[in-house]
Design an enzyme around this catalytic site. Structure first.
Site, PDB file in Angstrom:
ATOM      1  N   GLU B  49       0.814  -1.222   0.000  1.00  0.00           N
ATOM      2  CA  GLU B  49       0.000   0.000   0.000  1.00  0.00           C
ATOM      3  C   GLU B  49       0.847   1.272   0.000  1.00  0.00           C
ATOM      4  OE1 GLU B  49      -0.581  -2.574   1.987  1.00  0.00           O
ATOM      5  OE2 GLU B  49      -2.691  -3.175   1.815  1.00  0.00           O
ATOM      6  N   PHE B 111     -11.863  -7.376  13.720  1.00  0.00           N
ATOM      7  CA  PHE B 111     -10.755  -7.797  12.856  1.00  0.00           C
ATOM      8  C   PHE B 111     -10.400  -6.686  11.862  1.00  0.00           C
ATOM      9  CE2 PHE B 111      -9.196 -10.041   8.982  1.00  0.00           C
ATOM     10  CZ  PHE B 111      -7.971 -10.412   9.513  1.00  0.00           C
ATOM     11  N   GLN B 112      -9.133  -6.340  11.818  1.00  0.00           N
ATOM     12  CA  GLN B 112      -8.595  -5.290  10.944  1.00  0.00           C
ATOM     13  C   GLN B 112      -9.222  -3.930  11.175  1.00  0.00           C
ATOM     14  OE1 GLN B 112      -8.471  -6.966   6.902  1.00  0.00           O
ATOM     15  NE2 GLN B 112      -6.419  -7.708   7.375  1.00  0.00           N
ATOM     16  N   LYS B 161     -17.654  -0.806   5.824  1.00  0.00           N
ATOM     17  CA  LYS B 161     -18.133  -1.800   4.875  1.00  0.00           C
ATOM     18  C   LYS B 161     -19.658  -1.800   4.760  1.00  0.00           C
ATOM     19  CE  LYS B 161     -17.270  -6.607   3.643  1.00  0.00           C
ATOM     20  NZ  LYS B 161     -16.605  -7.868   4.041  1.00  0.00           N
ATOM     21  N   MET B 477      24.143   9.043   2.685  1.00  0.00           N
ATOM     22  CA  MET B 477      23.921  10.329   3.332  1.00  0.00           C
ATOM     23  C   MET B 477      24.250  10.252   4.817  1.00  0.00           C
ATOM     24  SD  MET B 477      23.240  13.399   2.883  1.00  0.00           S
ATOM     25  CE  MET B 477      22.209  14.025   1.562  1.00  0.00           C
TER      26      MET B 477
HETATM   27  C1  TPP Z   1      12.269   5.900   5.544  1.00  0.00           C
HETATM   28  C2  TPP Z   1      13.540   6.551   5.919  1.00  0.00           C
HETATM   29  N1  TPP Z   1      14.354   5.996   6.833  1.00  0.00           N
HETATM   30  C3  TPP Z   1      15.535   6.579   7.157  1.00  0.00           C
HETATM   31  C4  TPP Z   1      15.912   7.750   6.563  1.00  0.00           C
HETATM   32  C5  TPP Z   1      17.234   8.422   6.921  1.00  0.00           C
HETATM   33  N2  TPP Z   1      18.121   8.445   5.759  1.00  0.00           N
HETATM   34  C6  TPP Z   1      18.236   9.535   4.960  1.00  0.00           C
HETATM   35  S1  TPP Z   1      19.232   9.294   3.653  1.00  0.00           S
HETATM   36  C7  TPP Z   1      19.579   7.715   4.135  1.00  0.00           C
HETATM   37  C8  TPP Z   1      20.489   6.850   3.340  1.00  0.00           C
HETATM   38  C9  TPP Z   1      19.972   6.541   1.994  1.00  0.00           C
HETATM   39  O1  TPP Z   1      20.759   5.525   1.440  1.00  0.00           O
HETATM   40  P1  TPP Z   1      20.723   5.211  -0.095  1.00  0.00           P
HETATM   41  O2  TPP Z   1      19.351   4.998  -0.549  1.00  0.00           O
HETATM   42  O3  TPP Z   1      21.687   4.118  -0.380  1.00  0.00           O
HETATM   43  O4  TPP Z   1      21.208   6.587  -0.724  1.00  0.00           O
HETATM   44  P2  TPP Z   1      22.668   7.251  -0.704  1.00  0.00           P
HETATM   45  O5  TPP Z   1      22.647   8.302   0.357  1.00  0.00           O
HETATM   46  O6  TPP Z   1      23.662   6.180  -0.451  1.00  0.00           O
HETATM   47  O7  TPP Z   1      22.798   7.874  -2.061  1.00  0.00           O
HETATM   48  C10 TPP Z   1      18.909   7.412   5.327  1.00  0.00           C
HETATM   49  C11 TPP Z   1      19.024   6.138   6.048  1.00  0.00           C
HETATM   50  C12 TPP Z   1      15.012   8.318   5.637  1.00  0.00           C
HETATM   51  N3  TPP Z   1      15.262   9.481   5.039  1.00  0.00           N
HETATM   52  N4  TPP Z   1      13.864   7.692   5.307  1.00  0.00           N
END
Ligand code: TPP
Ligand code: MG
Lengths: 180, 570
Positions: B49, B111-112, B161, B477
């Protein structure tokens, strides 16, 4: 409680007209929580028109960006109108119910206090009384301060309700009669 | 005519010109899935979803029309909370319809069952629990109106529902009765005059263009206004493409990873002409030190944005397009009377910065693939109006920095919430909306693993998106922050060089897939990817894991303290 005076200038009163629908109170309470705003008191009831409710919200202004509160409230779809009631611009009332320890020794003093404040005795026990009193927040504060030393068993205040003061200009018809 | 609530819902969606919905069925929403069979509306069956929600967002980003998602109660509803929050932050029009347990058992932990309206109150512009089938057309009409007008945003309709199964008398409402909802669009004439006066007296103006330009379909007006004033334009992360990067007045993106000139122009400006932007902390850096000498004109359709972060000298509530058009008129008048301010010194300064501090990366080492290079090659090999979609991380910043956005609605990303996993489903949604456009997703290896399953949806539904994984085997990042601010103590940011095998995985999902680890393979592989149109394509670019995003304004610093990175070490 008596110390945190209601007439504190750090409070702002808003009269908020909302659609009378289920969940509106939740939306308002959730908005305050989400944005970190402080509600001091809140009173709700349906209005003359059953489609709408009116809330009187007293906001603790300390650390709360009041303009943001009003603007964010306005963004809630069921909020129709917000009127700020400034210092001295509103008619404000509050009701207090208080159960006081009152045996043969002090019962006279307690009932006297109630009489002075035009309060009433709404319930009677062997050694306690429940009093009701309405007035401006200041009067309710004073009443509470005075009954407290007798020993409070339970206390409940409604929180403020308020409406803007009426404009006191005579209707033009009357005025023109006077002038002539 | 008597029909069921569920039929009324589908018919109402048809009345609103919905051509596609993204969804996933389940117990409580079953009644709605029956009339879907007979409806001309295309239903795209997602694999999670969250995917449906981001697809609806991608669709809305690309078209400005609201995206629609339909899911079941309980876990279906909770799975779509993230896209709702994302759409709320980025003001994306979206309609989410959730099934709910029958009214008769609400509150019994059936349920749900979950309190969908309660859970989503803070992440929707408005939401409804339908208690009477007769209300369905009215609520749908209100929902579309609220989602698409004023400051757009997501809305949710929770449909029990038994209400869906109840018969009602079909009638499409004439008007929308919402006494508490009347967005101001016109702007105050006096404020517009005031703004024009400030513009006529500014010698260091900057047009600070935000996502509101795109929401208001004001890109054309913005161009005319910019040309009239001669002022430089910065486009925020949400506004990339709202003003063409190739226009000489475009300074590009400001903010934490913006370019030196865009950031510094705002710092040194004497007038920020703020159009549909909200002084986000990622743009302002430390607020106290942000654009210290600038007066501020702030145009926003949401009155709550005016003064929320920065007190404007001239606040104007209204629709960005209408206000810009009026500003053009008012400014012309003042220019005629008082003359146009001389911006030549300002431009000399801006051009000097552009020359001295351009975006730069290391091109000398050809043993390691640079993410910037990969993006540039995709950019140069693809049509100019390609829609670019990004995940969240370093790859997103590289994409925003190195792509050339020359058309509005060609950049789709998660700005305010920063939702990893956004890229793949949002790209699918954009491609569904614009089947004639090429759609490239720039994704991270971390992000890819959050929502990759939607490539199955894309393969089966024949939605040929192209995904470039800028694979650094890291949560890049976060790694960058640990390297810079935690003395290179890397904590839980290393993924893996070998698992998963992105090529095999993508092939298993019905995609064409390629791996690139040599510089000389970059261009031929992109060309191959661009020639495939019957399937989704995934390219796994094995990039330099140590590549960091620069410039950078570290958190807590003012925008006058930009780190330019190793390329500028002398
Ligand atoms: C759902 C979610 N969880 C955690 C984060 C924190 N976060 C921001 S950037 C990042 C790393 C992203 O890794 P990747 O997709 O490999 O991209 P890269 O920075 O390596 O280009 C994280 C963990 C986030 N923004 N969103
Ligand atoms: Mg990565």
């Amino acid at each position: 409680m008596g110390q945190t005076s209601y007439s504190n200038s750090g409070h702002h009163i808003y009269s908020v007209l909302v659609e009378n629908k289920f969940g509106v109170l939740t939306r308002i309470a959730a908005l305050f929580a989400r944005r970190g705003f402080n509600i001091y008191s809140l009173a709700v009831s349906p209005t003359e028109d059953e489609n709408f409710s009116r809330m009187t919200i007293v906001v603790n202004a300390d650390g709360t960006p009041l303009e943001q509160v009003v603007k964010q409230l306005h963004k809630l779809i069921p909020v129709i109108k917000i009127t700020e009631i400034g210092n001295g611009e509103g008619i404000e009332r509050e009701l207090i119910l208080v159960t006081i320890e009152a045996d043969a020794n002090n019962r006279g003093m307690v009932t006297e206090l109630a009489a002075i404040f035009e309060g009433s005795i709404v319930d009677v026990g062997h050694d306690s009384l429940t009093l009701m009193m309405t007035g401006t927040p200041d009067q309710v504060d004073a009443f509470e301060d005075l009954v407290r030393p007798h020993g409070v068993v339970a206390i409940q205040r409604t929180g403020r309700i308020a409406l803007p003061k009426l404009v006191r200009e005579a209707p033009t018809k009357l005025r023109s009669v006077k002038a002539s | 005519m008597k029909i069921t609530g569920a039929q009324a819902l589908v018919k109402s969606l048809e009345m609103q010109d919905v051509d596609v919905v993204f969804g996933y069925p389940g117990g409580a929403i079953l009644p709605v899935y029956d009339p879907i069979i007979d409806s001309p509306i295309r239903h795209i069956l997602v694999r999670h979803e969250q995917g449906a929600g981001h697809m609806a967002e991608g669709y809305a980003h690309a078209t400005g029309k609201p995206g629609v998602a339909i899911v079941t109660s309980g876990p279906g509803a909770t799975n779509i909370v993230t896209p709702l929050a994302d759409a709320m932050m980025d003001s994306i029009p979206m309609i989410v319809i959730t099934g709910q347990v029958p009214l008769a058992v609400i509150g019994t932990d059936a349920f749900q069952e979950c309190d969908t309206v309660g859970i989503t109150m803070g992440v929707t512009k408005h939401n409804w629990l339908v208690t009477d089938a007769q209300d369905i057309p009215k609520i749908v009409k209100q929902a579309f109106h609220i989602a698409t007008t004023g400051r757009p945003g997501p809305v949710l309709i929770d449909l029990p529902k038994d209400v869906a199964n109840t018969e009602m008398e079909w009638e499409w409402p004439e008007d929308i009765s919402l006494p508490g909802y009347k967005p101001t669009t016109n702007g105050h004439p006096k404020q517009i005059k005031e703004a024009a006066k400030l513009i006529a007296n500014s010698t260091r103006p900057v047009i600070y263009a935000g996502g509101g330009i795109l929401k208001a379909r004001a890109a054309e007006a913005l161009k005319e206004f910019a040309q009239l004033t001669g002022a430089p334009v910065v486009t925020t992360l949400m506004a990339r493409g709202a003003f063409p990067d190739e226009h000489e007045q475009c300074l590009g993106m400001p903010g934490m990873h913006g370019n030196y000139t865009a950031i510094t122009s705002m710092q040194e400006s004497d007038l920020l002409i703020t159009l549909g932007a909200r002084f986000d902390d990622r743009v302002t850096g430390k607020k106290d030190g942000f654009a210290p000498n600038a007066k501020v004109i702030h145009v926003d359709v949401d009155p709550a944005e005016l003064g929320k972060v920065r007190n404007p000298d001239v606040p104007i509530v209204g629709d960005a397009r209408l206000i810009i058009e009026k500003l053009i008129g008012a400014t012309k008048k003042v220019f005629e009377k008082e003359g146009k301010p001389d911006l030549s010194k300002w431009w000399d300064q801006l051009n000097a910065w552009r020359k001295e501090f351009p975006l730069k990366y290391d091109k000398t080492d050809d043993t390691l693939l640079k993410p910037e290079y990969c993006i540039e090659q995709i950019r140069d090999a693809s049509p100019k109006d390609t829609i670019l979609v990004a995940g969240v991380g370093t790859h997103q910043m590289f994409a925003s920095q190195y792509w050339k956005f020359n058309y509005p609605y060609t950049w789709v990303n998660s700005g305010g919430l920063g939702t990893m996993g956004f890229c793949i489903p949002a790209a699918i949604g954009a491609k569904v909306a614009k089947p004639e456009s090429m759609v490239w997703g720039i994704d991270g290896d971390g992000c890819f693993q959050m929502t990759a399953q939607e490539l199955v949806t894309a393969a089966i539904e024949k939605i040929p998106v192209k995904i470039a994984i800028l694979n650094n085997s890291y949560l890049g990042m976060v790694r960058q922050w640990q390297e810079l601010f935690y003395e290179e103590r890397y904590s839980e940011v290393h993924l893996s060089e070998t698992i998963p095998d992105f090529v095999k995985w993508s092939e298993a999902m019905g995609c064409a897939a390629f791996r690139v680890d040599k510089v000389e393979d970059v261009i031929p592989t992109i060309e191959k990817a661009n020639s495939i149109n019957d399937r989704p394509v995934v390219v796994d670019f094995r990039i330099d894991p140590a590549e960091k995003v620069f410039p950078m304004v570290p958190v807590g610093r003012t925008n006058s303290q930009i780190e330019l990175g190793p390329m500028f070490d002398k």
